[in-house]
Design an enzyme around this catalytic site. Structure first.
Site, PDB file in Angstrom:
ATOM      1  N   ASP A  15      75.026  47.329   2.373  1.00  0.00           N
ATOM      2  CA  ASP A  15      74.125  46.243   2.352  1.00  0.00           C
ATOM      3  C   ASP A  15      72.967  46.528   3.244  1.00  0.00           C
ATOM      4  OD1 ASP A  15      75.152  44.917   0.185  1.00  0.00           O
ATOM      5  OD2 ASP A  15      76.871  44.126   1.540  1.00  0.00           O
ATOM      6  N   ASP A  54      74.861  46.003  -7.724  1.00  0.00           N
ATOM      7  CA  ASP A  54      74.068  45.533  -6.435  1.00  0.00           C
ATOM      8  C   ASP A  54      73.455  46.794  -5.617  1.00  0.00           C
ATOM      9  OD1 ASP A  54      76.218  43.874  -7.350  1.00  0.00           O
ATOM     10  OD2 ASP A  54      75.726  42.432  -5.598  1.00  0.00           O
TER      11      ASP A  54
END
Ligand code: GLY
Length: 402
Positions: free
Chosen positions: A123, A183
């Protein structure tokens, strides 16, 4: 009516189904233009309150993530959502040009610095490009922030597997071998930026190969995305797929579909590869004609959620989607461009309405209500979440061309 006319009408009907008419588009644009200053004024009130709430609670190293029925959730710098509140402050500064918001953005961005070498998740793009990246774009920062982004990109690149041709998303849960989630497309923007701004050119190849492999393996024939694909590194083959944050393995988790449109649109911008544009368009067209879409165009948390029409909505999915559609409209051309922009404006008008925009003092200082974090895990349901605010403000800046 001749056969040729009938066929023509059939084609027109089909295209009208795929691309809903943008009735009232000009009026909606005018209405949204009038809402933009009000939303940024509300963001000023809300974020001042959120910062005060963090101070009152003695939160000195963590960052605000969400507020659910009166309960705050904060995250340490390594948390995946930590870039969004600093990023929202950069957007507030970009709009207001007030020194106080620049100072706040700098202070909250600095909280991420201890995580610049973190390799425990994928991330880093969300975290460091939304915060430090916007500090370069809007705050006049240069080498100071660039050095941090270069470190974050190097940390992300440690998760690349050459034999798999993929960046591994998670190291958990134990039963997954090499999970990759939709994602992940969002973390590629930082790699592309570093490759073009004096860092390793190899990051461009990593980003493209990751996007290519997902393009070939992560989608159903109708264009919708799985959330999790789990690979077996020994065989190099997919061995499982998981619904994870979605309702069912073959369903369409709303935010995941939005990550897809945003991520592939961004990759088209960065590479000019028409395959990425085609992927974004296919997903966007599915969303525009999606089943179970409420009249206000804010989706349920999953397009196949149980309990519709009483299932929770996900304002965050709408905010990501609106921002993505505004960019995609620039590349799609013609009728599609008009349809994408009109839909984005409709979504943003809904989000700017009292149904989704927090009243002054409401939502603990966040800006939007009615988002869903992870319904299967029973967390952050009908919540205010920092990434909804971030992509909402980003979309409004894109709408006014900043
Ligand atoms: N990236 C995790 C989520 O969208 O909830």
């Amino acid at each position: 009516m001749g056969m040729k006319t009938k066929i023509m009408l059939g084609v027109l009907c089909l295209s009208a189904l795929a691309l809903p008419a943008a009735d009232g588009a000009a009026e909606n644009e005018a209405r949204l233009t009038a809402e933009v200053p009000k939303v940024f004024a509300r963001a000023e009130t809300q974020f001042a309150r959120l910062i005060a709430a963090m101070d009152e609670r003695g939160v000195t190293t963590e960052l605000p993530r969400s507020w659910t029925r009166g309960v705050y959730k904060t995250e340490p710098p390594i948390g995946w959502t930590t870039g969004f509140f600093p990023g929202s402050l950069w957007y507030l500064y970009a709009y207001t040009q007030k020194d106080e918001w620049k100072a706040a953005a700098e202070a909250w961005t600095a909280r991420l610095e201890p995580a610049r070498h973190y390799t425990g998740n994928h991330d880093m793009g969300f975290m460091f490009f939304c915060s430090y990246g916007n500090g370069i774009k809007y705050g006049g920062h240069g080498d100071d922030y660039k050095a941090v982004i270069f470190d974050a990109a190097a940390a992300l690149a440690t998760r690349w597997s050459e034999p798999m041709g993929l960046i591994r998303s998670w190291d958990y849960p134990k039963f997954m071998q090499f999970p990759v989630i939709i994602d992940s497309m969002m973390n590629l923007e930082m790699l592309e930026w570093v490759a073009k701004n004096g860092g390793s050119r190899a990051y461009d190849r990593l980003a493209r190969r990751h996007a290519d492999k997902l393009d070939a393996t992560h989608f159903r024939p109708d264009g919708t995305a799985y959330h999790v694909t789990d690979w077996n590194p020994k065989t190099g083959k997919i061995w499982a797929r998981y619904a994870w944050q979605g309702a069912c393995v073959d369903g369409a988790w709303a935010r995941g579909q939005a990550w897809c449109v945003y991520g592939y649109t961004m990759m088209y911008r960065e590479t000019d590869d028409a395959r990425y544009l085609a992927r974004a368009v296919k997903m966007a067209d599915w969303i525009l004609a999606a089943p179970n879409l409420p009249d206000d165009k804010i989706p349920y948390w999953d397009y196949q959620a149980a309990g519709i029409p009483d299932a929770p909505r996900d304002a965050s999915a709408a905010a990501v989607m609106a921002s993505a559609l505004l960019e995609l409209a620039k590349y799609a051309g013609g009728e599609k461009a008009a349809a994408y922009r009109a839909r984005a404006v409709e979504m943003l008008l809904s989000l700017a309405s009292p149904a989704y925009l927090c009243a002054p003092g409401e939502c603990g200082g966040f800006l939007l209500k009615h988002s869903v974090g992870n319904l299967p895990e029973d967390t952050e349901i009908d919540a205010s979440i920092n990434y909804a605010d971030y992509y909402f403000l980003e979309a409004l800046l894109r709408f006014i061309g900043r």
